[in-house]
Design a protein around this motif. Structure first.
Motif, PDB file in Angstrom:
ATOM      1  N   LEU A 121      32.874  38.271  51.147  1.00  0.00           N
ATOM      2  CA  LEU A 121      32.592  39.680  50.830  1.00  0.00           C
ATOM      3  C   LEU A 121      33.410  40.202  49.649  1.00  0.00           C
ATOM      4  N   MET A 122      34.675  39.816  49.588  1.00  0.00           N
ATOM      5  CA  MET A 122      35.579  40.402  48.606  1.00  0.00           C
ATOM      6  C   MET A 122      35.971  39.478  47.465  1.00  0.00           C
ATOM      7  N   GLY A 123      35.724  38.207  47.607  1.00  0.00           N
ATOM      8  CA  GLY A 123      36.172  37.252  46.599  1.00  0.00           C
ATOM      9  C   GLY A 123      37.424  36.543  47.077  1.00  0.00           C
ATOM     10  N   GLY A 124      37.767  35.448  46.417  1.00  0.00           N
ATOM     11  CA  GLY A 124      38.853  34.573  46.837  1.00  0.00           C
ATOM     12  C   GLY A 124      40.201  35.216  47.055  1.00  0.00           C
ATOM     13  N   ARG A 125      40.911  35.528  45.993  1.00  0.00           N
ATOM     14  CA  ARG A 125      42.280  36.033  46.114  1.00  0.00           C
ATOM     15  C   ARG A 125      42.328  37.378  46.836  1.00  0.00           C
ATOM     16  N   ALA A 126      41.459  38.294  46.458  1.00  0.00           N
ATOM     17  CA  ALA A 126      41.448  39.621  47.089  1.00  0.00           C
ATOM     18  C   ALA A 126      41.139  39.519  48.579  1.00  0.00           C
ATOM     19  N   GLY A 127      40.221  38.636  48.951  1.00  0.00           N
ATOM     20  CA  GLY A 127      39.884  38.460  50.361  1.00  0.00           C
ATOM     21  C   GLY A 127      41.046  37.910  51.171  1.00  0.00           C
ATOM     22  N   ARG A 128      41.722  36.898  50.632  1.00  0.00           N
ATOM     23  CA  ARG A 128      42.886  36.326  51.327  1.00  0.00           C
ATOM     24  C   ARG A 128      43.979  37.371  51.496  1.00  0.00           C
ATOM     25  N   LEU A 129      44.268  38.115  50.420  1.00  0.00           N
ATOM     26  CA  LEU A 129      45.299  39.149  50.499  1.00  0.00           C
ATOM     27  C   LEU A 129      44.919  40.242  51.484  1.00  0.00           C
ATOM     28  N   ALA A 130      43.660  40.659  51.481  1.00  0.00           N
ATOM     29  CA  ALA A 130      43.223  41.728  52.380  1.00  0.00           C
ATOM     30  C   ALA A 130      43.391  41.328  53.844  1.00  0.00           C
ATOM     31  N   VAL A 131      43.006  40.107  54.185  1.00  0.00           N
ATOM     32  CA  VAL A 131      43.146  39.645  55.570  1.00  0.00           C
ATOM     33  C   VAL A 131      44.621  39.593  55.964  1.00  0.00           C
TER      34      VAL A 131
END
Length: 190
Positions: A121-131
């Motif tokens: 949904l958010m893309g690689g780095r941004a998704g990992r950081l968000a979680v």
């Protein structure tokens, strides 16, 4: 202390708390009162076990200023109740809209869904950081960096609280376990 231009700073409190023999909430209150009395500016102070929790807490304080402390054992539950767009530095309006379109309205839901889904949904780095941030995981330390030239503020020379130019800043003696984020109000108090 780490400057976060244009109007915030991160402060590691572990050493200061040990040195002054006080708790984080009391220390944050003293910081706020001293900022008001010395600079005429009220601040919003957020306390938390990580940079993200502290910064998110400071953003939740109503203007003109105040203190919001999140205990380390309550950080994940506190984050879970917040809307997704309040996650400091990760989820902006565009990403929040994408998450909301997929039924993810608060940080508790963001923390509960599989990381692979958030990555899509958010893309690689941004998704990992968000979680990670929604789960209260943030290994970043507070890093001493001088503020950029555009962030310097000139104060009158006669101000009694200013240290002599030869004295090292006391903030360099502070070290981490709880973080404090103080975001200055943009307007000085009358």
């Amino acid at each position: 202390m780490q400057a976060l231009p244009p109007s915030a700073a991160l402060v590691e409190l572990k050493g200061a708390l040990r040195y002054h023999g006080t708790g984080a909430r009391h220390f944050a209150g003293v910081l706020r009162v001293r900022t008001i009395s010395c600079l005429g500016v009220d601040v919003r102070v957020g306390l938390g076990p990580t940079v993200t929790v502290a910064a998110t807490a400071s953003a939740q304080v109503e203007a003109p200023g105040g203190v919001l402390a999140v205990d380390p054992d309550q950080a994940v539950a506190w984050l879970a109740s917040l809307p997704v767009e309040t996650l400091h530095g990760i989820v902006g309006p565009r990403r929040a809209a994408v998450l909301r379109d997929h039924g993810v309205h608060n940080l508790g839901l963001l923390a509960a869904i599989p990381p692979a889904t958030v990555l899509r949904l958010m893309g690689g780095r941004a998704g990992r950081l968000a979680v990670d941030r929604a789960r209260g995981i943030d290994p970043r330390p507070v890093v001493l960096r001088p503020p950029p030239a555009s962030a310097h503020t000139a104060f009158p020379r006669h101000t009694p609280w200013m240290a002599p130019r030869s004295a090292p800043p006391s903030s360099t003696r502070w070290s981490v376990s709880r973080c404090c984020c103080a975001a200055a109000a943009r307007r000085p108090m009358p």
